[in-house]
Scaffold this motif. Structure first.
Motif, short mmCIF file in Angstrom:
data_model
loop_
_atom_site.label_atom_id
_atom_site.label_comp_id
_atom_site.label_asym_id
_atom_site.label_seq_id
_atom_site.Cartn_x
_atom_site.Cartn_y
_atom_site.Cartn_z
N ILE A 14 0.85 -1.20 0.00
CA ILE A 14 0.00 0.00 0.00
C ILE A 14 0.88 1.25 0.00
N PRO A 106 -10.76 -0.69 0.39
CA PRO A 106 -9.88 -0.13 -0.63
C PRO A 106 -10.48 1.13 -1.26
N THR B 680 -7.13 -5.16 3.25
CA THR B 680 -5.74 -4.74 3.06
C THR B 680 -5.17 -5.22 1.72
N MET B 682 -6.88 -6.16 -0.81
CA MET B 682 -7.74 -5.58 -1.86
C MET B 682 -7.28 -4.16 -2.23
N THR B 683 -6.83 -3.44 -1.17
CA THR B 683 -6.41 -2.06 -1.40
C THR B 683 -5.25 -2.01 -2.42
N SER B 684 -4.25 -2.88 -2.15
CA SER B 684 -3.11 -2.91 -3.08
C SER B 684 -3.56 -3.35 -4.46
N ARG B 686 -6.49 -3.12 -5.90
CA ARG B 686 -7.28 -2.11 -6.61
C ARG B 686 -6.39 -0.97 -7.12
N ILE B 708 2.76 -7.50 -7.64
CA ILE B 708 2.10 -7.20 -6.35
C ILE B 708 0.66 -7.71 -6.35
N GLU B 711 0.72 -11.41 -5.86
CA GLU B 711 1.09 -11.76 -4.48
C GLU B 711 -0.08 -11.56 -3.53
N GLU B 712 -0.75 -10.39 -3.69
CA GLU B 712 -1.85 -10.09 -2.77
C GLU B 712 -3.05 -10.99 -2.99
N ARG B 715 -2.37 -14.09 -1.19
CA ARG B 715 -2.58 -13.85 0.24
C ARG B 715 -4.07 -13.93 0.59
N SER B 848 3.47 -8.14 6.78
CA SER B 848 3.60 -8.90 5.55
C SER B 848 4.13 -10.31 5.78
#
Lengths: 127, 894
Positions: A14, A106, B680, B682-684, B686, B708, B711-712, B715, B848
């Motif tokens: 992030i 998000p 969390t 999802m934020t990356s 998106r 990324i 990877e997410e 996760r 992480s």
């Protein structure tokens, strides 16, 4: 002088996303990924806008917010809070502490960028 | 020759005389105290009911057969009256203080007014007395037969049965007439007692007359008589000490315990001071009764033809010698002995039967709540009368069924032995405060049972001879007259020995091990210490009760309206206006009864007594109140228990509620955590996908973004897998796939898959000892391996040191196999060790770390499902987790 954003966040991906977004827009992005000494970091960096996560190692974002608002130096600092918990009571709590804006993860990149800009403009308009 | 008709006429005239005397005495008594009615002489003479026809006729027969043994029957009472007069005094004192109506009442009163004891003693008395009444009927019919069929003698006929019947009927009539004319609170029957006293004189005069005639008229003087006695076979008789002792004991017991003796001795006693006269006068009387027994027997044996019944010498000797007038007097003497016994015995028995059996049954069968009005007296009187008829009817039936048989003659002593069974309970109760109701019941039942078995049944011929010879069920030990092999013993002595000793033993032992109720304690004290009480009799309430106070109290207990109605009704009845009637005794009794309905009899009595100015509430009142209070206390403690139970339920509910609230908080926290763990990544995802969509990134940045996102999303998937896994495990829905595998193989698999799955190989060194791992496990090997993987990868992630090492140590104990995973990192602080197994707990700051913090929670759940455990082991130098498997799942190799 370039506009500075301090990003207090512990999730590396992030951090990377927000940094990319804001730096591309011309911001200087400073990173801090711990909760416990975040207030010191704010005072040291003296950013134009603070982006603050709620769940941080060491100290919760709410506590940091409260401390900042009770400090004369930072009481008017534009603070954008981010949370992944998304519960209304968290939002209410943040607002009662005097948060400038509260945003749930998000988020869209435009939303984030627009809000940071707005907060900066609003604070810069003030005398 | 005296004809049957003359005999009957004399008997009827005599009976009418008795009626007259009794009637006059009753009338006289109603007019007030009379000197001779209440004289010690009347009392002493009434005690002579002890001498029945059995002694009047039988003593001579006994002397003819067994020499001086007849004396024992007189020695016992003499002993009691001369040596134990203080015991009699105590009995009489208690009898008055407690208003005792019978021997059954006496014993039951002593033991807390126990109805059970009263019934037992009553039954015992009936069993002991009925044959005795039959014996009296037989003696009268025999004496009638002697006159009518003399000199041939012989058995009776229908005339004799008729005689017995009419005799019974006449006696019933007399007893009902004079015994139940009214319900005197003191149970005294002046008419009866006076008639009995007259009969006492008649029988003494008759026996003396026959004796004098025999000594001076037949033998020719005292010295001649003595010489005749010396010469007769009677003189050869040798006394048997055991039999003498038993007989003296029996007659001593009988003079106190026989229902009829208790009746005249205690119940009919008008004045305790009369005892002072009786203690010497009564022994004198029975001495006079026994004076000529031996001469009559000796002369009878000499004069009368061979085979004559010596039991009838008193009658047959004057007849044989032509003294018809004397014979008639002797007949009246025997008649008096028989009738006085029957009359007093049936009054005594009827009182017991009525008070302790009929009336209680009648009261119990009445509908509850029915008021006890004045008709109660009528019921009691009727019940007494019916009881008298029943008692006499029983005697008559007994006479008809066994009449004329030899069985009757032995019944006197059998009867004595029966009533003697109350001696331990009675005497023990008078002198030993520790005696209890249960003890008394035990003693009475044991004694009663043994008496029936060893003496009564054999005596009336109820047992077949095979049983007497070989015992019950052929068991020699149980021979009725030789229990436990005590053969060669006189049956009477044998029975007395067993029944009285075991009776006493049971009485003492059970008394010692049982606890008396407060009422028993009180009555025990009242009986044992009767002389320490003042002479103040129980005075019924009737004092200066203030009507208003009574009303105030009644309103409290009955409710204002009911109390006022009650008082107003009474006032109206008394001809007064308003709510305050005069507190007459009748009204106070009524009020007490009404109050008793709400607060219990004793309390009601005590309360009214207090208002009534009788401040001296007796200890007994208080104890009765205490008894009632105890019941209320018990009730309230039951309520208390119930409310305690409710309280417990409420507390459980509160606890459940707290738990539910906590669960709800946990659920919120859990959802919040899940939300965080999902949002969390999802934020990356998106954010970077938006950058990609915008375009304009260089290739390297594009690849970085895609990496990324990839990877997410992995996760996220892992998180969802873990959540589902945990959900299945926690709900117990997991199906175990049990297989057998060697521990070393499972660890190999875990180590390799942890190493392969690790995103950043860091050279964690795993140290194992192969020889300990040769254990065959029978369990869900996949799940167990999952736990191992979790522990190894945790070590990989969190063991931060230059040379990270993980030791896997396998130990076997008695009932489990332990597999420890110990690394050389920093370990976990004690505070964290308690939360490390909770969901979403990550101790490090590395968000992480690649997991949501569910690994240990899942592992622990898995171990629980496998019947084992997963714990943190502190103090091992680094982080140490112990996997424990119960031995049932372990199979050793080879």
């Amino acid at each position: 002088m370039s506009k500075t954003v301090l990003l207090v966040e512990d999730e590396p991906n992030i951090i990377e996303a927000i940094s990319f977004l804001l730096e591309r827009d011309g911001w200087t992005v400073r990173i801090h990924s711990q909760g416990d000494d975040a207030v010191d970091a704010v005072l040291r960096v003296a950013p134009d806008v603070l982006v603050l996560d709620v769940m941080l190692p060491g100290r919760s974002g709410f506590d940091i917010l409260r401390d900042l608002r009770s400090n004369t130096v930072t009481k008017d600092l534009p603070i954008l809070m981010l949370t992944a918990r998304g519960q209304t009571k968290d939002r209410e709590l943040a607002e009662s502490y005097g948060v400038s804006h509260f945003m749930t993860k998000p988020f869209s990149n435009d939303e984030m960028l627009g809000k940071v800009r707005d907060l900066y403009t609003a604070s810069a308009d003030k005398p | 020759m005296v004809s049957f008709n003359i005999l009957i006429t004399v008997a009827v005239i005599y009976t009418m005389l008795l009626f007259g005397v009794a009637f006059y005495a009753d009338q006289r008594a109603q007019r007030g105290p009379s000197r001779w009615l209440r004289s010690p002489w009347t009392y002493t003479l009434s005690l002579s009911v002890y001498c029945t026809a059995w002694t009047f006729y039988g003593a001579v027969g006994n002397a003819a057969r067994s020499g001086l043994e007849y004396l024992t029957i007189y020695l016992g009472p003499t002993l009691v009256f001369l040596a134990w007069w203080w015991l009699l005094r105590k009995l009489v004192r208690i009898g008055k203080a407690e208003r005792i109506t019978s021997i059954a009442d006496m014993i039951s009163s002593r033991y807390g007014k126990s109805p059970t004891i009263a019934v037992i003693v009553t039954v015992l008395a009936i069993a002991g007395t009925t044959p005795y009444i039959a014996l009296q009927l037989q003696s009268v019919t025999l004496s009638v037969a002697v006159f009518t069929e003399f000199p041939t003698g012989g058995g009776g006929g229908s005339d004799l049965n008729a005689t017995a019947f009419w005799l019974s009927a006449g006696l019933a009539l007399f007893t009902i007439f004079f015994g139940t004319r009214n319900l005197d609170a003191n149970e005294r029957h002046h008419g009866v007692v006076t008639a009995i006293a007259l009969e006492a004189i008649v029988k003494l005069v008759a026996l003396l007359a026959v004796g004098i005639f025999v000594v001076w008229g037949v033998s020719g003087g005292v010295s001649e008589t003595l010489r005749a006695i010396d010469a007769s076979p009677v003189a050869d008789w040798q006394p048997s000490p055991s039999r003498w002792t038993s007989m003296i004991f029996l007659s001593a017991a009988a003079v106190i315990c026989l229902p009829r003796m208790f009746q005249v001795l205690v119940v009919e006693n008008a004045d305790e001071r009369h005892l002072r006269t009786a203690v010497w006068a009564f022994p004198t009387y029975i001495l006079a009764m026994s004076l000529f027994v031996l001469p009559i027997a000796v002369v009878g044996l000499a004069v009368m033809p061979e085979g004559s019944n010596p039991d009838l010498f008193v009658l047959t000797l004057p007849l044989e010698l032509g003294q018809e007038g004397l014979a008639l007097l002797a007949f009246l003497g025997g008649f008096s002995s028989a009738t006085s016994m029957v009359i007093v015995a049936s009054i005594a028995l009827a009182t017991m039967v009525s008070n302790h059996i009929v009336v209680p049954i009648w009261l119990n069968t009445r509908p509850a709540g029915a008021s006890m009005s004045g008709d109660m007296r009528q019921v009691v009187l009727l019940s007494r009368r019916l009881s008298i008829i029943a008692v006499l009817g029983l005697g008559y039936v007994y006479y008809r069924t066994t009449g004329g048989s030899a069985a009757l003659s032995a019944i006197g002593l059998v009867s004595f032995a029966g009533v003697a069974q109350v001696v331990p309970a009675l005497i023990g109760g008078l002198f030993w405060r520790g005696a209890t109701r249960k003890g008394a019941i035990a003693g009475l039942l044991v004694g009663f049972g043994l008496w029936i078995y060893t003496l009564f049944m054999p005596a009336i011929g109820a047992f077949p001879s095979s049983m007497l010879l070989h015992g019950l069920f052929g068991a020699d030990m149980l021979r009725p007259q030789a229990l436990m092999g005590f053969t060669d013993m006189d049956p009477l002595v044998h029975s007395i020995l067993w029944s009285i000793s075991l009776n006493t033993l049971a009485f003492i032992i059970v008394s010692l091990v049982s606890f008396p109720t407060p009422m028993e304690r009180l009555q025990g004290a009242a009986f044992v210490n009767v002389f320490e009480r003042g002479d103040g009799a129980v005075s019924p309430i009737g004092g200066q009760a203030e009507a208003e106070d009574l009303l105030v109290m009644s309103q409290r207990l009955l409710g204002a309206r009911e109390a006022q109605t009650l008082f107003q009704r009474e006032a109206t009845r008394q001809g007064k206006a308003g709510y305050l009637p005069d507190p007459t005794p009748d009204f106070i009794t009524l009020l007490e009864r009404e109050l008793a309905g709400s607060v219990g009899g004793a309390t009601a009595h005590a309360m009214i007594a207090q208002i009534n100015g009788q401040t001296s509430i007796t200890v007994r009142d208080l104890l009765a109140v205490a008894d009632e209070s105890a019941q209320m206390l018990e009730y309230s403690s039951q309520l208390e228990a119930q409310s305690r139970e409710l309280e417990q339920t409420a507390r459980k509910l509160r606890e459940a509620n707290t738990k539910l609230t906590a669960l709800s908080v946990q659920k919120d926290a859990f959802l919040s955590q899940v939300s965080h763990e999902l949002r969390t990544p999802m934020t990356s995802i998106r954010s970077f996908s938006e950058f990609l969509m915008e375009g304009g990134m260089d290739e390297k940045a594009q690849a970085r973004s895609a990496g990324i996102i990839h990877e997410e999303s992995i996760r996220l998937t892992r998180l969802l897998d873990d959540l589902l896994d945990l959900s299945v495990l926690e709900n117990g829905q997991v199906v175990l796939n049990v297989q057998t595998a060697r521990l070393s193989d499972l660890l190999d698999r875990a180590v390799s898959s942890a190493g392969v799955g690790s995103p950043k190989p860091d050279g964690l060194e795993v140290i194992r000892s192969a020889e300990d791992e040769g254990v065959l496990l029978k369990t869900d090997t996949d799940r167990l391996t999952q736990v191992f993987i979790n522990l190894i990868s945790n070590a990989q992630k969190y063991c931060v040191t230059d040379t990270p090492r993980l030791r896997i140590v396998v130990t076997r104990s008695q009932d489990s196999v332990d597999i420890d995973f110990i690394d050389n990192g920093l370990g976990i602080s004690p505070k964290d060790a308690t939360v490390v197994f909770e969901k979403f707990v990550r101790l490090t700051d590395q968000a992480s770390a690649g997991s949501a913090g569910l690994g240990l929670a899942i592992s622990r759940e898995i171990m629980l499902r496998l019947g084992g455990s997963l714990d943190y082991v502190p103090g091992q130098g680094g982080a140490a987790f112990r996997v424990q498997l119960p031995l049932v799942w372990v199979e050793r190799l080879g």
